[in-house]
Motif scaffolding. Structure first.
Motif, PDB file in Angstrom:
ATOM      1  N   ARG A  32      -1.418  -5.079  -7.894  1.00 52.23           N
ATOM      2  CA  ARG A  32      -1.425  -5.575  -9.271  1.00 52.23           C
ATOM      3  C   ARG A  32      -2.160  -6.899  -9.423  1.00 52.23           C
ATOM      4  NH1 ARG A  32       3.705  -3.341 -12.212  1.00 52.23           N
ATOM      5  NH2 ARG A  32       4.025  -1.541 -10.893  1.00 52.23           N
ATOM      6  N   TRP A  33      -2.353  -7.644  -8.356  1.00 54.70           N
ATOM      7  CA  TRP A  33      -3.060  -8.922  -8.446  1.00 54.70           C
ATOM      8  C   TRP A  33      -4.437  -8.740  -9.073  1.00 54.70           C
ATOM      9  CZ3 TRP A  33      -7.678 -10.202  -5.969  1.00 54.70           C
ATOM     10  CH2 TRP A  33      -8.077 -11.529  -6.135  1.00 54.70           C
ATOM     11  N   TRP A  34      -5.152  -7.727  -8.699  1.00 57.42           N
ATOM     12  CA  TRP A  34      -6.516  -7.491  -9.187  1.00 57.42           C
ATOM     13  C   TRP A  34      -6.513  -7.072 -10.656  1.00 57.42           C
ATOM     14  CZ3 TRP A  34     -10.897  -9.328  -8.187  1.00 57.42           C
ATOM     15  CH2 TRP A  34     -12.102  -8.666  -8.361  1.00 57.42           C
ATOM     16  N   ARG A  62      -6.879  -2.970   1.091  1.00 55.56           N
ATOM     17  CA  ARG A  62      -5.985  -3.933   1.736  1.00 55.56           C
ATOM     18  C   ARG A  62      -5.587  -5.089   0.812  1.00 55.56           C
ATOM     19  NH1 ARG A  62      -2.630  -5.089   5.808  1.00 55.56           N
ATOM     20  NH2 ARG A  62      -3.160  -6.924   6.998  1.00 55.56           N
ATOM     21  N   TYR A  63      -6.545  -5.570  -0.018  1.00 53.94           N
ATOM     22  CA  TYR A  63      -6.291  -6.806  -0.750  1.00 53.94           C
ATOM     23  C   TYR A  63      -6.365  -6.694  -2.280  1.00 53.94           C
ATOM     24  CZ  TYR A  63      -7.080  -8.729   3.867  1.00 53.94           C
ATOM     25  OH  TYR A  63      -7.016  -8.988   5.210  1.00 53.94           O
ATOM     26  N   MET A  85     -16.059  -2.544   2.136  1.00 55.74           N
ATOM     27  CA  MET A  85     -15.576  -2.839   0.785  1.00 55.74           C
ATOM     28  C   MET A  85     -14.396  -1.939   0.418  1.00 55.74           C
ATOM     29  SD  MET A  85     -16.941  -5.465  -0.265  1.00 55.74           S
ATOM     30  CE  MET A  85     -17.906  -6.324   0.942  1.00 55.74           C
ATOM     31  N   ALA A  86     -14.411  -0.691   0.860  1.00 56.25           N
ATOM     32  CA  ALA A  86     -13.261   0.189   0.628  1.00 56.25           C
ATOM     33  C   ALA A  86     -12.034  -0.353   1.353  1.00 56.25           C
ATOM     34  CB  ALA A  86     -13.574   1.610   1.098  1.00 56.25           C
ATOM     35  N   PHE A  87     -12.232  -0.850   2.571  1.00 53.26           N
ATOM     36  CA  PHE A  87     -11.132  -1.442   3.331  1.00 53.26           C
ATOM     37  C   PHE A  87     -10.593  -2.685   2.621  1.00 53.26           C
ATOM     38  CE2 PHE A  87      -9.815  -4.692   6.401  1.00 53.26           C
ATOM     39  CZ  PHE A  87      -8.707  -4.057   6.951  1.00 53.26           C
ATOM     40  N   VAL A  88     -11.492  -3.566   2.195  1.00 57.82           N
ATOM     41  CA  VAL A  88     -11.072  -4.791   1.507  1.00 57.82           C
ATOM     42  C   VAL A  88     -10.320  -4.444   0.225  1.00 57.82           C
ATOM     43  CG1 VAL A  88     -11.952  -6.808   0.244  1.00 57.82           C
ATOM     44  CG2 VAL A  88     -12.843  -6.270   2.508  1.00 57.82           C
TER      45      VAL A  88
END
Length: 187
Positions: free
Chosen positions: A40-42, A35-36, A29-32
């Protein structure tokens, strides 16, 4: 509790080799997130409902899976232990949902009491199964006529009582030892 005296279940419950799912879920989850989701999308308004649903579904799934785990022997039994894998996945998804500021869940967990419970959590972790704490809990519960859990079932009253007792002890340790120790180290 009796599980502490059986080497097979102690090894299964207390060693990193049997807890790798929890570590892996956190790492992935830290990687996700890095990475994603970190960009700013989130942070855009459209993601607020998505994060809220992610948190709500994760909370619900963890509750249902914890109940099912208890019905199949609990965390100390091989059959019950199998539920820890999907629980770890949903815990990771919950953490991912909580990284989105503004959800009702992140606002609730930002209040004073949950923040303080987070601060004392390390002390709570250290004492949760300490023999003196278990003995104190048993003695006080006998005096208060609170029924301890048996091998056959979960006692919600005992769980709430034990959490409250260990939280009070952890808060005392946090205020008297951990906080003062941190000041000494930082000095």
């Amino acid at each position: 509790p009796g599980f502490l005296y059986f080497p097979r279940t102690r090894m299964m419950y207390l060693t990193v080799f049997f807890r790798i799912a929890e570590f892996s879920a956190g790492i992935w989850m830290a990687f996700v997130y890095a990475r994603y989701f970190r960009d700013r999308w989130w942070q855009k308004p459209v993601t607020l409902p998505l994060a809220t649903v992610l948190c709500a579904v994760s909370f619900g799934a963890i509750g249902v899976l914890e109940y099912a785990m208890n019905q199949y022997g609990g965390v100390y039994d091989y059959t019950g232990q199998m539920f820890s894998y999907p629980i770890a996945l949903f815990a990771g998804l919950l953490i991912l949902g909580l990284t989105r500021p503004g959800t009702i869940f992140s606002r609730m967990l930002s209040q004073r009491l949950p923040v303080y419970l987070g601060r004392i959590s390390y002390a709570l972790y250290l004492i949760q199964l300490a023999p003196p704490v278990l003995q104190l809990a048993t003695d006080v519960s006998s005096a208060l006529n609170i029924h301890e859990p048996t091998e056959s079932g979960f006692q919600p009253g005992w769980a709430a009582y034990y959490y409250l007792l260990t939280s009070v002890i952890a808060a005392v340790l946090y205020e008297t030892v951990e906080k003062k120790g941190a000041r000494l180290v930082m000095w």
